[in-house]
Design an enzyme around this catalytic site. Sequence first.
Site, PDB file in Angstrom:
ATOM      1  N   HIS A   1     -16.043  41.929  19.471  1.00 51.40           N
ATOM      2  CA  HIS A   1     -15.465  41.069  20.506  1.00 51.40           C
ATOM      3  C   HIS A   1     -14.033  41.538  20.707  1.00 51.40           C
ATOM      4  O   HIS A   1     -13.301  41.716  19.724  1.00 51.40           O
ATOM      5  CB  HIS A   1     -15.486  39.593  20.094  1.00 51.40           C
ATOM      6  CG  HIS A   1     -16.861  39.121  19.744  1.00 51.40           C
ATOM      7  ND1 HIS A   1     -17.833  38.908  20.701  1.00 51.40           N
ATOM      8  CD2 HIS A   1     -17.451  38.873  18.561  1.00 51.40           C
ATOM      9  CE1 HIS A   1     -18.955  38.526  20.103  1.00 51.40           C
ATOM     10  NE2 HIS A   1     -18.749  38.498  18.809  1.00 51.40           N
TER      11      HIS A   1
ATOM     12  N   GLU B   1     -31.406  47.690  10.209  1.00 48.84           N
ATOM     13  CA  GLU B   1     -30.774  47.273   8.955  1.00 48.84           C
ATOM     14  C   GLU B   1     -29.930  46.009   9.123  1.00 48.84           C
ATOM     15  O   GLU B   1     -29.305  45.566   8.174  1.00 48.84           O
ATOM     16  CB  GLU B   1     -29.906  48.405   8.419  1.00 48.84           C
ATOM     17  CG  GLU B   1     -30.652  49.711   8.169  1.00 48.84           C
ATOM     18  CD  GLU B   1     -30.830  50.585   9.432  1.00 48.84           C
ATOM     19  OE1 GLU B   1     -30.361  50.162  10.496  1.00 48.84           O
ATOM     20  OE2 GLU B   1     -31.435  51.651   9.330  1.00 48.84           O
TER      21      GLU B   1
ATOM     22  N   SER C   1     -17.880  41.599  24.847  1.00 45.44           N
ATOM     23  CA  SER C   1     -18.665  41.274  23.666  1.00 45.44           C
ATOM     24  C   SER C   1     -19.818  42.254  23.577  1.00 45.44           C
ATOM     25  O   SER C   1     -20.451  42.553  24.591  1.00 45.44           O
ATOM     26  CB  SER C   1     -19.229  39.844  23.735  1.00 45.44           C
ATOM     27  OG  SER C   1     -18.279  38.902  23.331  1.00 45.44           O
TER      28      SER C   1
END
Lengths: 135, 135
Positions: free
Chosen positions: A69, A63, A56
């Site tokens: 994942h 931004e 992960s």
Amino acid sequence: MREALGIHILIEFYECDPETLKSVNNIEKTFLKAADEAGAKVVTSNFHQFQPYGVSGVVVIEESHFTIHTWPEHNYAAVDLFYCDPSVDGDKAIKVIKDALKSKNFSTMELKRGTFVSYADTVENKEQFVEKETA
Amino acid sequence: MREALGIHILIEFYECDPETLKSVNNIEKTFLKAADEAGAKVVTSNFHQFQPYGVSGVVVIEESHFTIHTWPEHNYAAVDLFYCDPSVDGDKAIKVIKDALKSKNFSTMELKRGTFVSYADTVENKEQFVEKETA
């Protein structure tokens, strides 16, 4: 075109190279490169190796965020690119990630976030909404 | 029902309390509570205050991630809950966040990620697909 505060691209990367999906180092390097090439400004990032496999990763950018994942056992990775500055080039990030994962099959969906359909007074095209309401 | 590797809930919180959206401490506390009440296992988290206002937050959970980005000037927050374990209760997280933000108007969209429509041999219901193909 309706105004939006953010662009959110959801990408399904299928048929990836499973060894790449297993390597937290590869994923981190790829994601930081993707953010850089997209013109995003990285605030912080976290990448984690799960057992027995899977990675992960989250890159917080000024931004908004990029996330990934991976499911090496399915040759699959879920990627999200969320950014609120149109100068960020999501397509450049997608190309970097796709090439690194060696994905032979992928799909993208682009969503607008924060569109204020019912709140015309908060968006630039207020006049357009008002005209319609009084027409 | 088609099998999926992950559930991804996208939530648009409109008409929130702007003071709450401005406070990185409030957002962090809320998000960690949301993860806890949802039954998610937190790996790490990062919350950032932007200037002049706005907060970005990411909670990496063992089951994937929760993220938030706030626009106090629009009384708006974009929240994503992504989890790959059905024992995580997204609705409980949504309630915690909605109450904390005092959102008077919100919408949710739930997506399946990693559905393997074309790759029946990688999902549990392989037999089901094979039967259909040979019927």
